[in-house]
Design an enzyme around this catalytic site. Structure first.
Site, PDB file in Angstrom:
ATOM      1  N   GLU A 117      -4.708   2.323   2.344  1.00  0.00           N
ATOM      2  CA  GLU A 117      -5.232   0.538   3.523  1.00  0.00           C
ATOM      3  C   GLU A 117      -5.224   1.328   4.901  1.00  0.00           C
ATOM      4  O   GLU A 117      -5.830   0.322   5.552  1.00  0.00           O
ATOM      5  CB  GLU A 117      -3.567  -0.282   3.229  1.00  0.00           C
ATOM      6  CG  GLU A 117      -3.571  -1.066   4.322  1.00  0.00           C
ATOM      7  CD  GLU A 117      -3.224  -1.381   5.465  1.00  0.00           C
ATOM      8  OE1 GLU A 117      -3.288  -2.167   5.835  1.00  0.00           O
ATOM      9  OE2 GLU A 117      -2.834  -0.346   5.792  1.00  0.00           O
ATOM     10  N   GLU A 118      -4.566   2.005   4.904  1.00  0.00           N
ATOM     11  CA  GLU A 118      -4.318   2.459   6.661  1.00  0.00           C
ATOM     12  C   GLU A 118      -5.505   3.135   6.673  1.00  0.00           C
ATOM     13  O   GLU A 118      -5.826   2.918   8.234  1.00  0.00           O
ATOM     14  CB  GLU A 118      -3.522   3.740   7.122  1.00  0.00           C
ATOM     15  CG  GLU A 118      -2.004   3.320   6.355  1.00  0.00           C
ATOM     16  CD  GLU A 118      -1.473   2.655   7.670  1.00  0.00           C
ATOM     17  OE1 GLU A 118      -2.084   2.041   8.147  1.00  0.00           O
ATOM     18  OE2 GLU A 118      -0.188   2.632   7.497  1.00  0.00           O
ATOM     19  N   HIS A 173       4.250   3.151  12.401  1.00  0.00           N
ATOM     20  CA  HIS A 173       3.237   4.085  12.913  1.00  0.00           C
ATOM     21  C   HIS A 173       3.013   5.658  13.771  1.00  0.00           C
ATOM     22  O   HIS A 173       2.789   6.315  14.537  1.00  0.00           O
ATOM     23  CB  HIS A 173       1.425   3.525  13.420  1.00  0.00           C
ATOM     24  CG  HIS A 173       1.110   2.810  12.374  1.00  0.00           C
ATOM     25  ND1 HIS A 173      -0.041   2.560  12.449  1.00  0.00           N
ATOM     26  CD2 HIS A 173       1.176   2.936  11.404  1.00  0.00           C
ATOM     27  CE1 HIS A 173      -1.015   1.839  11.807  1.00  0.00           C
ATOM     28  NE2 HIS A 173       0.421   1.886  10.643  1.00  0.00           N
ATOM     29  N   ASP A 206      -0.535   4.206   0.946  1.00  0.00           N
ATOM     30  CA  ASP A 206      -0.738   5.391   1.931  1.00  0.00           C
ATOM     31  C   ASP A 206       0.491   4.850   2.674  1.00  0.00           C
ATOM     32  O   ASP A 206       0.718   4.034   3.717  1.00  0.00           O
ATOM     33  CB  ASP A 206      -1.765   5.917   1.895  1.00  0.00           C
ATOM     34  CG  ASP A 206      -2.989   4.041   2.607  1.00  0.00           C
ATOM     35  OD1 ASP A 206      -2.045   2.759   2.190  1.00  0.00           O
ATOM     36  OD2 ASP A 206      -3.276   4.159   3.705  1.00  0.00           O
ATOM     37  N   ASP A 254       6.760   1.024   6.835  1.00  0.00           N
ATOM     38  CA  ASP A 254       5.169   0.343   6.850  1.00  0.00           C
ATOM     39  C   ASP A 254       4.498   1.628   5.206  1.00  0.00           C
ATOM     40  O   ASP A 254       3.889   2.818   5.704  1.00  0.00           O
ATOM     41  CB  ASP A 254       4.045   0.969   8.252  1.00  0.00           C
ATOM     42  CG  ASP A 254       2.842   0.158   8.156  1.00  0.00           C
ATOM     43  OD1 ASP A 254       2.456  -0.519   6.683  1.00  0.00           O
ATOM     44  OD2 ASP A 254       1.933   0.733   8.313  1.00  0.00           O
ATOM     45  N   HIS A 314       0.652  -0.875  -0.238  1.00  0.00           N
ATOM     46  CA  HIS A 314       0.228  -0.127   0.230  1.00  0.00           C
ATOM     47  C   HIS A 314       0.763   1.163  -0.441  1.00  0.00           C
ATOM     48  O   HIS A 314       2.004   1.365   0.501  1.00  0.00           O
ATOM     49  CB  HIS A 314      -0.859  -0.683   0.979  1.00  0.00           C
ATOM     50  CG  HIS A 314      -0.627   0.139   2.585  1.00  0.00           C
ATOM     51  ND1 HIS A 314       0.110   1.235   3.203  1.00  0.00           N
ATOM     52  CD2 HIS A 314      -0.547  -1.181   3.532  1.00  0.00           C
ATOM     53  CE1 HIS A 314       0.584   0.754   4.115  1.00  0.00           C
ATOM     54  NE2 HIS A 314       0.308   0.283   4.321  1.00  0.00           N
ATOM     55  N   GLU A 321       3.891  -6.266   4.115  1.00  0.00           N
ATOM     56  CA  GLU A 321       4.227  -5.688   5.661  1.00  0.00           C
ATOM     57  C   GLU A 321       5.613  -6.010   6.745  1.00  0.00           C
ATOM     58  O   GLU A 321       6.205  -6.708   6.278  1.00  0.00           O
ATOM     59  CB  GLU A 321       3.063  -5.834   6.445  1.00  0.00           C
ATOM     60  CG  GLU A 321       1.549  -5.725   5.816  1.00  0.00           C
ATOM     61  CD  GLU A 321       1.351  -3.734   6.077  1.00  0.00           C
ATOM     62  OE1 GLU A 321       1.914  -2.785   7.055  1.00  0.00           O
ATOM     63  OE2 GLU A 321       0.146  -3.584   5.405  1.00  0.00           O
TER      64      GLU A 321
END
Length: 382
Positions: A133-134, A355, A71, A101, A69, A161
């Site tokens: 995705e997030e 994150h 984003d 990530d 992903h 991931e």
């Protein structure tokens, strides 16, 4: 361009989910075009974001999807000590939002393209990049809808991931819900004449907690996961206008992180039944206009790939390890699997850094990912 150089470019695009990802997607499209690799862009309704799908090798054969992903999560309010959208390096660590990530994996995949193009392949390699995705694995669904219509399904999807390149065969599913409680306002001096939406919402949240305690019972456990049971939690709540007004409205958002063997909608249905049978009648005894409404915010299925499957055998060969694991966080893997594409999760870096401020991936992890992809390439040469 090597993986680090490509990562530098990718990190430079602010692809926070609230922003467009088109600059990154167009960069990848142009990069692939430089190697005569065509690609498809699948846009959202506003054409502000897009998925990308590209294939290298014989399209009539089942192949391998390398999926990531584009984003990233926001950096707002986080105490970064480096510029989040510029790649920086210190002590062998590459810092920047999305390095772990999961732009590090995407960079390694793109760095493999010249070798893929030069090789004679007996099966194709597909590159799949998604958006949003997030915020609920939203974008990949339109990409998968396209793939499901094609006559040849891929043999394997590797979701990159961050797992420190350990092969992961399972993760929990997620259901995110919103509950709106509507009561009846009045002056707080006459509180019994009103229907306090906050207090009734609190009662529902308490019942949700009791349901969560039931899920902890040993008979519901799956020891492969940490924690080994499905979990529920309330993450957001709002309501009320002033202390001297009985609040008419309250809203709370909650989520269920369910083991692959369990259906998270059963938790939502259990709470809804409690609301309708135990709570709402008491509210309507005071005001017939009282209401409790539930709505789904997002959902994705869990993943449970069989350790004896061909997909597991392939990723073990590429990683050089049969120590299969699971993760608590979700991925797009469950959606690929539901579309009939066997899926595993394996990528560079650790979600311990994902994150967070000063997110990083190590050079060693990128090098190891490059090596894994080279082993994959070696195994599919004609």
């Amino acid at each position: 361009m090597n993986s680090v150089g490509l990562l530098r470019t990718l990190v430079g695009f602010d692809t926070t989910s609230r922003e467009s990802n088109l600059q990154l997607i167009e960069f990848v499209r142009d990069y692939l075009a430089g190697f005569d690799v065509p690609c498809e862009l699948i846009y959202n309704a506003e054409r502000s974001k897009a998925n990308l799908f590209a294939s290298i090798g014989p399209a009539e054969q089942p192949g391998i999807v390398l999926s990531g992903h584009t984003d990233v999560v926001p950096v707002d309010g986080q105490p970064w000590t480096v510029a989040p959208f510029e790649l920086s390096e210190h002590d062998g660590k590459l810092f920047g939002r999305g390095t772990a990530d999961m732009k590090g994996y995407i960079a390694c995949v793109l760095a493999l393209v010249p070798a893929l193009v030069a090789a004679e392949l007996r099966m194709p390699v597909h590159i799949a990049l998604s958006y949003d995705e997030e915020v609920g694995c939203l974008g990949v669904r339109s990409l998968l809808a396209e793939l499901e219509q094609r006559p040849v399904k891929p043999l394997l999807c590797i979701i990159g991931e961050p797992t420190e390149l350990k092969p992961v065969l399972g993760h929990k599913g997620k259901l995110a819900m919103r509950c709106d409680v509507h009561g009846h306002p009045c002056h707080s001096a006459y509180a019994p004449l009103g229907v306090n939406a906050i207090e009734y919402a609190a009662e529902l949240i308490g019942e949700l907690g009791r349901i969560g305690q039931q899920l902890k019972a040993p008979e519901h456990h799956d020891a492969r996961f940490d924690p080994p049971y499905s979990t529920v939690q309330t993450g957001v709540i709002s309501g009320g206008k002033a202390l001297n007004i009985v609040p008419a409205d309250c809203r709370f958002d909650f989520e269920i992180r369910a083991l692959p063997s369990q259906d998270p909608t059963q938790v939502a249905q259990q709470l809804q039944a409690y609301a309708e049978q135990q709570v709402l009648p008491r509210m309507r005894a005071v005001s017939e206009h009282s209401a409790i409404r539930f709505s789904e915010l997002s959902a994705y299925p869990g993943l449970a790939t069989d350790a004896q499957s061909q997909a597991a055998e392939l990723i073990a060969a590429f990683c050089g390890s049969r120590e299969y694991g699971t993760v608590a966080f979700g991925t797009e893997g469950g959606l690929f699997d539901a579309a009939g594409i066997p899926t595993v999760v394996c990528g560079p870096g650790s979600m311990d850094q994902g994150h967070k401020p000063d997110e990083f991936v190590s050079r060693a992890q990128l090098d190891a990912c490059d090596a894994m992809l080279q082993r994959m390439l070696a195994s599919i040469r004609a």
